[in-house]
Design a protein around this motif. Structure first.
Motif: not given
Length: 165
Positions: A1, A91-95, A137, A156
């Motif tokens: 991650m 972002n929604q993926e928390q990346t 993304l 996003c």
């Protein structure tokens, strides 16, 4: 991650990009309490210096630049410790994460920062949004069609307020 900048990390911001001769600004517009608002922000890249390896984008409200400079932890260098005076969007993926230093009584949605970076700065904006990895993304090239890029960014980040540390 991937590593995301955290409270307590120190970041470095190049001085010439933060209010200097090579600085870039955007105008963020939003609605709050039934009235339209807008604010100018410096936009530039930062590098995490302690706590993990990462880079990203920071937005600094132009009339709060002196407040940020007062937080410097190194003599002439723009190195800052992340504390509760910063907010962030991700972002929604928390990346991927970007930082905001501003009046926290302002409540713009996250996408209100990313959209004008793409549209207002054009090709120059590409270097700022590269750390957000919009191509990876969202499947778009930020240097490509700005209208398509803004639409994909909105999908996003839309509807999410900035987060506080």
């Amino acid at each position: 991650m991937p590593y995301l900048v955290q409270k307590g990390n120190t970041i470095h911001v190049p001085a010439e990009l933060l209010g200097g001769e090579k600085s870039s600004t955007i105008t963020v517009e939003w609605s709050q309490r039934l009235s339209g608002r807008q604010q100018d922000y410096y936009v530039c890249n930062y590098t995490v210096k302690s706590g993990g390896e990462s880079d990203g984008v920071i937005y600094v409200q132009t009339d709060k630049l002196d407040d940020l400079k007062a937080k410097k932890i190194d003599g002439g260098d723009y190195t800052f410790r992340i504390d509760e005076s910063f907010q962030y969007g991700q972002n929604q993926e928390q990346t991927k994460r970007f930082l905001v230093f501003h009046n926290m009584n302002n409540w713009p949605y996250q996408h209100r920062f990313v959209e004008p970076t793409i549209t207002a700065l054009g090709a120059k904006g590409k270097k700022f949004v590269e750390p957000l990895d919009l191509k990876g993304l969202l499947g778009i090239d930020p240097a490509g069609d700005a209208v398509q890029g803004v639409d994909m960014v909105a999908r996003c980040f839309v509807g999410d307020y900035l987060h506080s540390y």
